[in-house]
Scaffold this active site. Structure first.
Site, PDB file in Angstrom:
ATOM      1  N   ASP A 242      42.493  51.497  36.598  1.00  0.00           N
ATOM      2  CA  ASP A 242      41.287  52.287  36.869  1.00  0.00           C
ATOM      3  C   ASP A 242      40.718  51.831  38.219  1.00  0.00           C
ATOM      4  O   ASP A 242      40.241  50.697  38.351  1.00  0.00           O
ATOM      5  CB  ASP A 242      40.290  52.033  35.725  1.00  0.00           C
ATOM      6  CG  ASP A 242      39.039  52.876  35.829  1.00  0.00           C
ATOM      7  OD1 ASP A 242      38.721  53.341  36.938  1.00  0.00           O
ATOM      8  OD2 ASP A 242      38.369  53.057  34.796  1.00  0.00           O
ATOM      9  N   HIS A 243      40.748  52.739  39.173  1.00  0.00           N
ATOM     10  CA  HIS A 243      40.341  52.353  40.535  1.00  0.00           C
ATOM     11  C   HIS A 243      38.837  52.109  40.649  1.00  0.00           C
ATOM     12  O   HIS A 243      38.359  51.608  41.669  1.00  0.00           O
ATOM     13  CB  HIS A 243      40.786  53.430  41.532  1.00  0.00           C
ATOM     14  CG  HIS A 243      41.112  52.890  42.895  1.00  0.00           C
ATOM     15  ND1 HIS A 243      40.544  51.743  43.406  1.00  0.00           N
ATOM     16  CD2 HIS A 243      41.971  53.324  43.847  1.00  0.00           C
ATOM     17  CE1 HIS A 243      41.009  51.513  44.617  1.00  0.00           C
ATOM     18  NE2 HIS A 243      41.891  52.446  44.911  1.00  0.00           N
ATOM     19  N   ARG A 244      38.087  52.443  39.606  1.00  0.00           N
ATOM     20  CA  ARG A 244      36.654  52.127  39.653  1.00  0.00           C
ATOM     21  C   ARG A 244      36.437  50.628  39.448  1.00  0.00           C
ATOM     22  O   ARG A 244      35.394  50.085  39.801  1.00  0.00           O
ATOM     23  CB  ARG A 244      35.896  52.903  38.563  1.00  0.00           C
ATOM     24  CG  ARG A 244      35.906  54.412  38.773  1.00  0.00           C
ATOM     25  CD  ARG A 244      35.348  55.128  37.569  1.00  0.00           C
ATOM     26  NE  ARG A 244      36.116  54.840  36.369  1.00  0.00           N
ATOM     27  CZ  ARG A 244      35.824  55.304  35.163  1.00  0.00           C
ATOM     28  NH1 ARG A 244      34.762  56.055  34.999  1.00  0.00           N
ATOM     29  NH2 ARG A 244      36.570  54.996  34.114  1.00  0.00           N
TER      30      ARG A 244
END
Ligand code: CAO
Length: 458
Positions: free
Chosen positions: A430-432
């Site tokens: 998850d790039h967040r």
């Protein structure tokens, strides 16, 4: 295919008058203005084409004007050839309602089909259509009623959706021709609420929170050949809804890596041989590559705690326990049993528990609590094949490891090519929460551990 109003009905602007169906789409023709339907010029089953007159509507303005107009104005109003004196509608003004209509006591305007939204001249009615005072028909903007723009639903369903704050552009229609039913709206609201996506309902959907997708294509597959329709299993429906939410709401990135498992596989084969050599004295548990992978992932999660976390609003919840889920293929669909406290278990114990949980899942006997609390998941297709794939993150987890089939490949050791057993790994994250560099380090470390399992001890 459907008449949505009848003569005498009062209609509001944009209310659906009739539904049309072509081989490509179904669309509703909306009233270009409010008023009373005087006459419908088509019936169900009729073929219509661009320019066909659909309905004659006494405009609301006209009714109002007529009721307010003094009696002696009437004659002059009737005789006034106001409409013909009106300028042709401007090219960039596709919704044209002849202004003169409002000045006539028996004001009627015709709604006709006009696919050319930018057409400079008003469409001319067919000769059979009596035109009051030679008025041009009222045109509507076909661009604006293309199926992607105007959801196909009855006025009652539109009203129902408006009351619930649902933007119909997000609702897939299940009724004939892709029409959105009341049940579709209810189902949409239920799904949005149960997935915690209440924001999909209401304003957020129209101000950037929604996906604003065009409706799902409705195809009569039987037209093209023999078909069989089977309902989706309950598990497929549940996992499908979760996968869909996760796929569209998490910014996924997948990094691939190759791990040299030559020595590890030799150890695994050796351990299983030794177990067999005990003459059946053991419990028959086979040590699997997946069990080693669970242990290796725990080591990587301990080194990179951001991967053993979940997002909670603006906070990152870091977990101090290591519960690892693994995807199991069952006759009813995908399930993800969870090995609890994998950091405290040995590889053989993990392999045994995995076998039991996978068996329970396949027999439909697994309990919900045996699939809860996971921190990180592994999806192994190693027993089946493939090289790399993109696993979908199992929210609220922030990463998942996909594993494919190992194969012997020539690897250059600096002097020569050596045959090595290579395991393809695919890590979605998850790039967040995680950055690319961190993901690359996680993968590199995981590959190191698998290449030399003694590192698990460090
Ligand atoms: N490379 C090469 N061979 C592998 C391998 C790998 N990465 N992983 C497993 N194998 C071999 C095993 O050694 C075994 O061989 P033997 O029969 O000779 O011992 C064979 O493949 C079958 O393994 P398995 O799949 O039964 O066992 P597993 O421990 O690898 O996996 C389980 C267990 C439950 C994960 C698996 O049965 C399963 O359901 N996999 C599918 C998961 C899935 O659907 N993922 C996709 C999710 S997204 O839709």
């Amino acid at each position: 295919i459907e008449l949505l109003v009848k003569p005498g009905d009062a209609v509001k602007k944009d209310q659906g008058l009739v539904s049309l169906e072509s081989d490509k789409a179904t669309m509703e023709v909306p009233a270009p203005f409010g008023g009373v339907v005087k006459e419908l010029r088509i019936k169900v089953g009729d073929s219509v084409k661009e320019g066909s007159v659909v309905a004659i509507i006494e405009s609301g303005d006209a009714t109002e004007a007529a009721s307010k107009a003094p009696a002696n104005d009437e004659a002059s109003a009737v005789s006034a050839p106001a409409a013909t004196a009106q300028p042709a509608p401007a090219a960039d003004d596709p919704k044209v309602e002849p202004v003169s209509v409002a000045a006539q006591p028996d004001n009627i305007a015709q709604t006709s089909i006009d696919a050319q939204a930018g057409n400079a001249s008003p469409s001319v009615p067919t000769s059979s259509a009596p035109m009051g005072a030679g008025l041009p028909p009222v045109r509507f903007d076909a661009e604006a009623v293309l199926p992607g723009k105007v959801p196909y639903a009855s006025p009652a369903v539109r009203l129902f959706a408006r009351e619930l704050g649902v933007d119909l552009a997000h609702v897939a229609g299940s009724a004939r021709g892709g029409r959105i039913s009341r049940e579709d709206v209810q189902g949409f609201v239920k799904a949005a609420l149960s997935s915690g996506g209440g924001e999909v309902v209401g304003q957020a959907a129209t101000v950037g929170g929604g996906l604003n997708l065009i409706p799902w294509p409705k195809v009569d597959f039987a037209k093209f050949g023999e078909i069989e329709s089977r309902p989706l299993s309950r598990i497929k429906k549940l996992s499908g809804a979760n996968l869909h939410r996760n796929w569209v709401s998490i910014p996924h990135v997948t990094n691939h890596e190759d791990a040299d498992i030559t020595e590890l596989e030799a150890l695994r084969v050796q351990l299983n041989k030794e177990a067999e050599g005990k003459g059946g004295k053991g419990d028959g548990t086979k040590v699997t590559m997946l069990a080693f992978l669970v242990k290796a992932c725990v080591a990587a999660l301990q080194k990179f705690p951001n991967f053993n976390a979940s997002l909670d609003g603006d906070a990152l919840v870091l977990k101090k326990y290591f519960h690892i889920g693994f995807a199991a293929d069952t006759p009813n669909g995908l399930m993800v049993p969870v090995i609890r406290d994998a950091d405290r278990k040995g590889v053989t114990e993990i392999a045994k528990e995995m076998g039991e949980l996978a068996g329970l899942a396949r027999d439909g006997k697994i309990r919900p609590d045996q699939m809860q609390g996971g921190c990180f998941s592994i999806s192994s297709l190693g027993g089946i094949g493939g090289t790399y794939f993109t696993p979908i993150i199992n929210a609220p987890e922030v990463a998942i490891l996909g594993v494919c089939r190992s194969s012997t490949r020539p690897v250059w050791d600096g002097k020569q090519f050596m045959p090595r057993l290579i395991l393809p790994l695919s890590l979605s994250w998850d790039h967040r929460v995680i950055d690319g560099a961190e993901a690359a380090r996680f993968n590199a470390y995981l590959a190191q551990v698998l290449a030399d399992f003694r590192r698990v001890l460090l």
